[in-house]
Design a protein around this motif. Structure first.
Motif, PDB file in Angstrom:
ATOM      1  N   PRO A   1       0.819  -1.208   0.000  1.00  9.47           N
ATOM      2  CA  PRO A   1       0.000   0.000   0.000  1.00  9.47           C
ATOM      3  C   PRO A   1       0.859   1.267   0.000  1.00  9.47           C
ATOM      4  O   PRO A   1       1.983   1.278   0.496  1.00  9.47           O
ATOM      5  CB  PRO A   1      -0.801  -0.116   1.307  1.00  9.47           C
ATOM      6  CG  PRO A   1      -0.763  -1.557   1.675  1.00  9.47           C
ATOM      7  CD  PRO A   1       0.544  -2.075   1.161  1.00  9.47           C
ATOM      8  N   TYR A   2       0.292   2.319  -0.529  1.00  7.38           N
ATOM      9  CA  TYR A   2       0.861   3.661  -0.434  1.00  7.38           C
ATOM     10  C   TYR A   2       0.609   4.144   0.985  1.00  7.38           C
ATOM     11  O   TYR A   2      -0.538   4.149   1.459  1.00  7.38           O
ATOM     12  CB  TYR A   2       0.171   4.556  -1.457  1.00  7.38           C
ATOM     13  CG  TYR A   2       0.696   5.968  -1.551  1.00  7.38           C
ATOM     14  CD1 TYR A   2       1.811   6.262  -2.324  1.00  7.38           C
ATOM     15  CD2 TYR A   2       0.050   7.011  -0.895  1.00  7.38           C
ATOM     16  CE1 TYR A   2       2.281   7.563  -2.445  1.00  7.38           C
ATOM     17  CE2 TYR A   2       0.508   8.310  -1.009  1.00  7.38           C
ATOM     18  CZ  TYR A   2       1.622   8.585  -1.780  1.00  7.38           C
ATOM     19  OH  TYR A   2       2.077   9.872  -1.888  1.00  7.38           O
TER      20      TYR A   2
ATOM     21  N   LEU B   1       3.244  -5.008   5.072  1.00  7.69           N
ATOM     22  CA  LEU B   1       2.556  -4.192   4.072  1.00  7.69           C
ATOM     23  C   LEU B   1       2.259  -4.992   2.809  1.00  7.69           C
ATOM     24  O   LEU B   1       1.171  -4.869   2.221  1.00  7.69           O
ATOM     25  CB  LEU B   1       3.396  -2.966   3.730  1.00  7.69           C
ATOM     26  CG  LEU B   1       3.500  -1.883   4.803  1.00  7.69           C
ATOM     27  CD1 LEU B   1       4.416  -0.753   4.327  1.00  7.69           C
ATOM     28  CD2 LEU B   1       2.140  -1.328   5.185  1.00  7.69           C
ATOM     29  N   GLU B   2       3.200  -5.806   2.393  1.00  8.06           N
ATOM     30  CA  GLU B   2       2.988  -6.610   1.187  1.00  8.06           C
ATOM     31  C   GLU B   2       1.846  -7.597   1.393  1.00  8.06           C
ATOM     32  O   GLU B   2       1.034  -7.829   0.486  1.00  8.06           O
ATOM     33  CB  GLU B   2       4.274  -7.316   0.790  1.00  8.06           C
ATOM     34  CG  GLU B   2       5.334  -6.359   0.253  1.00  8.06           C
ATOM     35  CD  GLU B   2       6.683  -7.016   0.021  1.00  8.06           C
ATOM     36  OE1 GLU B   2       6.841  -8.202   0.400  1.00  8.06           O
ATOM     37  OE2 GLU B   2       7.571  -6.359  -0.546  1.00  8.06           O
TER      38      GLU B   2
ATOM     39  N   LYS C   1      -4.697  -0.603  -0.984  1.00 10.25           N
ATOM     40  CA  LYS C   1      -3.815   0.168  -1.863  1.00 10.25           C
ATOM     41  C   LYS C   1      -3.309   1.445  -1.199  1.00 10.25           C
ATOM     42  O   LYS C   1      -2.255   1.964  -1.559  1.00 10.25           O
ATOM     43  CB  LYS C   1      -4.536   0.519  -3.157  1.00 10.25           C
ATOM     44  CG  LYS C   1      -4.854  -0.694  -4.028  1.00 10.25           C
ATOM     45  CD  LYS C   1      -5.558  -0.278  -5.302  1.00 10.25           C
ATOM     46  CE  LYS C   1      -5.700  -1.457  -6.263  1.00 10.25           C
ATOM     47  NZ  LYS C   1      -6.465  -2.559  -5.686  1.00 10.25           N
ATOM     48  N   LYS C   2      -4.068   1.976  -0.238  1.00  9.68           N
ATOM     49  CA  LYS C   2      -3.673   3.224   0.427  1.00  9.68           C
ATOM     50  C   LYS C   2      -3.962   3.087   1.919  1.00  9.68           C
ATOM     51  O   LYS C   2      -5.063   2.729   2.315  1.00  9.68           O
ATOM     52  CB  LYS C   2      -4.426   4.413  -0.153  1.00  9.68           C
ATOM     53  CG  LYS C   2      -3.927   5.764   0.334  1.00  9.68           C
ATOM     54  CD  LYS C   2      -4.747   6.901  -0.269  1.00  9.68           C
ATOM     55  CE  LYS C   2      -4.524   7.021  -1.763  1.00  9.68           C
ATOM     56  NZ  LYS C   2      -5.270   8.187  -2.328  1.00  9.68           N
ATOM     57  N   LEU C   3      -2.959   3.381   2.735  1.00  7.06           N
ATOM     58  CA  LEU C   3      -3.052   3.168   4.180  1.00  7.06           C
ATOM     59  C   LEU C   3      -2.653   4.426   4.929  1.00  7.06           C
ATOM     60  O   LEU C   3      -1.626   5.039   4.616  1.00  7.06           O
ATOM     61  CB  LEU C   3      -2.158   1.989   4.580  1.00  7.06           C
ATOM     62  CG  LEU C   3      -2.134   1.554   6.038  1.00  7.06           C
ATOM     63  CD1 LEU C   3      -1.890   0.056   6.135  1.00  7.06           C
ATOM     64  CD2 LEU C   3      -1.037   2.286   6.830  1.00  7.06           C
TER      65      LEU C   3
ATOM     66  N   ASP D   1       5.437   7.043   2.282  1.00  5.55           N
ATOM     67  CA  ASP D   1       5.445   7.712   0.985  1.00  5.55           C
ATOM     68  C   ASP D   1       5.059   9.179   1.094  1.00  5.55           C
ATOM     69  O   ASP D   1       5.512   9.996   0.296  1.00  5.55           O
ATOM     70  CB  ASP D   1       4.480   7.001   0.034  1.00  5.55           C
ATOM     71  CG  ASP D   1       4.855   5.551  -0.176  1.00  5.55           C
ATOM     72  OD1 ASP D   1       5.893   5.304  -0.816  1.00  5.55           O
ATOM     73  OD2 ASP D   1       4.134   4.664   0.314  1.00  5.55           O
ATOM     74  N   GLU D   2       4.214   9.478   2.067  1.00  4.74           N
ATOM     75  CA  GLU D   2       3.719  10.844   2.202  1.00  4.74           C
ATOM     76  C   GLU D   2       3.530  11.160   3.680  1.00  4.74           C
ATOM     77  O   GLU D   2       3.162  10.291   4.474  1.00  4.74           O
ATOM     78  CB  GLU D   2       2.390  10.992   1.462  1.00  4.74           C
ATOM     79  CG  GLU D   2       1.852  12.406   1.390  1.00  4.74           C
ATOM     80  CD  GLU D   2       0.655  12.528   0.450  1.00  4.74           C
ATOM     81  OE1 GLU D   2      -0.161  13.455   0.648  1.00  4.74           O
ATOM     82  OE2 GLU D   2       0.531  11.692  -0.481  1.00  4.74           O
TER      83      GLU D   2
END
Length: 230
Positions: free
Chosen positions: A7-8, A146-147, A156-158, A177-178
């Motif tokens: 996931p992102y 995460l995988e 896909k987004k966490l 990532d952010e």
């Protein structure tokens, strides 16, 4: 975007201007807390993740009964459901959360364990319909976790909303990532309390950020968004 099929990850937090994150003594207004939730919803994430201590109020308290059968339970992941609209994920390596339900406000619960947890505890989670994943034998491999979340649940987004140590572990593993922070108009001034990222003593895992946006929100909050430079 982030290489591996994971996931992102967006770390979303409310720190003070000096980076502290223990909000209990800040007397934040309900509108400030609502602003945090509103900004979180804009990411349209599939799941959110916190640690055991933060999750305790959501998990409740139930009894973990001793099993009457002697057969060991294999250390394989248990997937109770894959079709939830959203997931609440707890990092609980030692298996201490005593779940009363398999959902939090209709979000399916996933707990992340190490293989050191007892068979009684695994049987308890199965009886409650709580999904669990193993992240390692004695320590969690966060990349592996995460995988698995991406593969088994299609996440896909966490949103990562952990304490300093959890956030710091993700930062050290270069799995964020952010970064999204709503800086509260508060100078905390405490010494020794958790900060946004607490990875290790001495030199930390320095990461460089790129500013994406900044915006003043209600209650004199400043919403800053950064991407991690790769």
């Amino acid at each position: 975007m982030n290489g591996a099929k994971r996931p992102y990850v967006i770390c979303h937090m409310v720190p003070s201007v000096d980076g502290r994150i223990v909000t209990s003594g800040w007397k934040l207004s309900p509108s400030t807390l609502a602003e945090y939730e509103r900004t979180a919803q804009t990411f349209d994430a599939d799941a959110w993740m916190i640690g055991r201590i933060s999750m305790e109020p959501y998990a409740g308290k139930a009894r973990v009964p001793a099993r009457k059968v002697p057969q060991p339970i294999p250390r394989t992941d248990f997937i109770a459901r894959r079709d939830a609209e959203s997931y609440a994920i707890a990092l609980d390596p030692s298996g201490k959360l005593t779940w009363k339900s398999s959902s939090i406000d209709e979000e399916h619960v996933i707990t992340v364990l190490t293989e050191q947890v007892s068979d009684d505890y695994l049987a308890f989670l199965q009886s409650k319909g709580v999904s669990y994943l193993f992240g390692g034998k004695t320590d969690l491999n966060l990349k592996k976790v995460l995988e698995k979340l991406g593969k088994e649940f299609g996440i896909k987004k966490l949103l990562l909303e952990g304490g300093g140590k959890i956030n710091g572990s993700f930062l050290a593993a270069d799995l964020i990532d952010e970064l999204s922070v709503l800086v509260a108009p508060i100078a905390d001034g405490a010494i020794g309390t958790p900060s946004l990222f607490d990875s290790r003593e001495g030199k930390g895992p320095t990461r460089h950020l790129k500013l994406v946006s900044f915006e003043k929100r209600k209650g004199d909050l400043l919403w800053l968004r950064y991407k991690l430079k790769r």
